[in-house]
Design an enzyme around this catalytic site. Structure first.
Site, PDB file in Angstrom:
ATOM      1  N   ASN A  32       3.248   3.410   7.992  1.00  0.00           N
ATOM      2  CA  ASN A  32       4.625   2.919   8.073  1.00  0.00           C
ATOM      3  C   ASN A  32       4.784   1.982   9.272  1.00  0.00           C
ATOM      4  O   ASN A  32       4.176   2.182  10.332  1.00  0.00           O
ATOM      5  CB  ASN A  32       5.647   4.068   8.102  1.00  0.00           C
ATOM      6  CG  ASN A  32       5.398   5.092   9.187  1.00  0.00           C
ATOM      7  OD1 ASN A  32       4.261   5.338   9.577  1.00  0.00           O
ATOM      8  ND2 ASN A  32       6.468   5.702   9.670  1.00  0.00           N
ATOM      9  N   GLU A  34       7.881   0.402  11.322  1.00  0.00           N
ATOM     10  CA  GLU A  34       9.334   0.415  11.507  1.00  0.00           C
ATOM     11  C   GLU A  34       9.808  -0.837  12.246  1.00  0.00           C
ATOM     12  O   GLU A  34       9.013  -1.647  12.726  1.00  0.00           O
ATOM     13  CB  GLU A  34       9.735   1.687  12.268  1.00  0.00           C
ATOM     14  CG  GLU A  34       9.380   2.941  11.482  1.00  0.00           C
ATOM     15  CD  GLU A  34       9.845   4.224  12.148  1.00  0.00           C
ATOM     16  OE1 GLU A  34      10.231   4.208  13.336  1.00  0.00           O
ATOM     17  OE2 GLU A  34       9.811   5.270  11.451  1.00  0.00           O
ATOM     18  N   CYS A  43       7.419   1.453   4.376  1.00  0.00           N
ATOM     19  CA  CYS A  43       6.742   2.749   4.272  1.00  0.00           C
ATOM     20  C   CYS A  43       5.229   2.565   4.132  1.00  0.00           C
ATOM     21  O   CYS A  43       4.748   1.503   3.713  1.00  0.00           O
ATOM     22  CB  CYS A  43       7.239   3.522   3.055  1.00  0.00           C
ATOM     23  SG  CYS A  43       8.948   4.068   3.150  1.00  0.00           S
ATOM     24  N   GLU A  45       3.230   3.795   1.931  1.00  0.00           N
ATOM     25  CA  GLU A  45       2.799   3.558   0.548  1.00  0.00           C
ATOM     26  C   GLU A  45       2.896   2.077   0.192  1.00  0.00           C
ATOM     27  O   GLU A  45       1.995   1.497  -0.399  1.00  0.00           O
ATOM     28  CB  GLU A  45       3.667   4.369  -0.424  1.00  0.00           C
ATOM     29  CG  GLU A  45       3.570   5.878  -0.272  1.00  0.00           C
ATOM     30  CD  GLU A  45       4.577   6.459   0.704  1.00  0.00           C
ATOM     31  OE1 GLU A  45       4.899   5.795   1.716  1.00  0.00           O
ATOM     32  OE2 GLU A  45       5.044   7.582   0.464  1.00  0.00           O
ATOM     33  N   CYS A  78       9.424   7.793  -1.054  1.00  0.00           N
ATOM     34  CA  CYS A  78      10.852   7.524  -1.206  1.00  0.00           C
ATOM     35  C   CYS A  78      11.106   6.793  -2.530  1.00  0.00           C
ATOM     36  O   CYS A  78      10.168   6.330  -3.211  1.00  0.00           O
ATOM     37  CB  CYS A  78      11.369   6.702  -0.030  1.00  0.00           C
ATOM     38  SG  CYS A  78      10.887   4.954  -0.091  1.00  0.00           S
ATOM     39  N   CYS A  81       9.552   3.286  -2.813  1.00  0.00           N
ATOM     40  CA  CYS A  81       8.094   3.306  -3.000  1.00  0.00           C
ATOM     41  C   CYS A  81       7.729   3.767  -4.412  1.00  0.00           C
ATOM     42  O   CYS A  81       6.754   3.273  -4.989  1.00  0.00           O
ATOM     43  CB  CYS A  81       7.441   4.210  -1.957  1.00  0.00           C
ATOM     44  SG  CYS A  81       7.444   3.472  -0.303  1.00  0.00           S
TER      45      CYS A  81
END
Ligand code: THU
Length: 118
Positions: A32, A34, A43, A45, A78, A81
């Site tokens: 990830n 940010e 993210c 993924e 999420c 994703c």
């Protein structure tokens, strides 16, 4: 787990690592990343999937996705994703830490009625 250490997660302090297995046998990983503008966060993924597309082009087929985190807590992909996994892996199996331990689930179980043009 290895790439999780490269996460840029100063806001959540929650490091995530993901790996994808393609139909051609290749494996790509991601963490990830940010941002101070929180919504710009990517993210793990999606980092892995976008890395694979950047390297191989858009004709990749995702067979499996694995995701882990440095807190050892439940963490499934999420919603955003799930939709991105579905784009490149409508038959993918997703491995993640569920509420009651390790889980595997078909992407269609995680994302019923996912959106596709074809
Ligand atoms: N995160 C992921 O990278 N993957 C997931 O499956 C769940 C959440 C990241 C996004 C954000 O950087 C942090 O975890 C907290 O939400």
């Amino acid at each position: 787990m290895r790439v999780m250490k490269n996460a840029h997660a100063p806001y959540s302090k929650f490091r995530v690592g993901a790996a994808i297995l393609l139909a051609n046998g290749r494996v790509f990983s991601g963490c990830n990343v940010e941002n101070a503008s929180y919504g710009m966060t990517n993210c793990a993924e999606r980092t892995a999937i976008f890395t694979a597309v950047a390297e191989l082009g858009p004709k990749i087929e995702i067979r499996a996705v694995a995701v882990t985190n440095d807190h050892g807590i439940a963490c499934s992909p999420c919603g955003a994703c799930r939709q991105v996994i579905y784009e490149f892996g409508p038959d993918a199996t997703v491995f993640f830490q569920g509420a009651d331990g390790p889980r595997e689930a078909h992407i269609k179980e995680l994302l019923p009625e996912g959106f596709r043009f074809q």
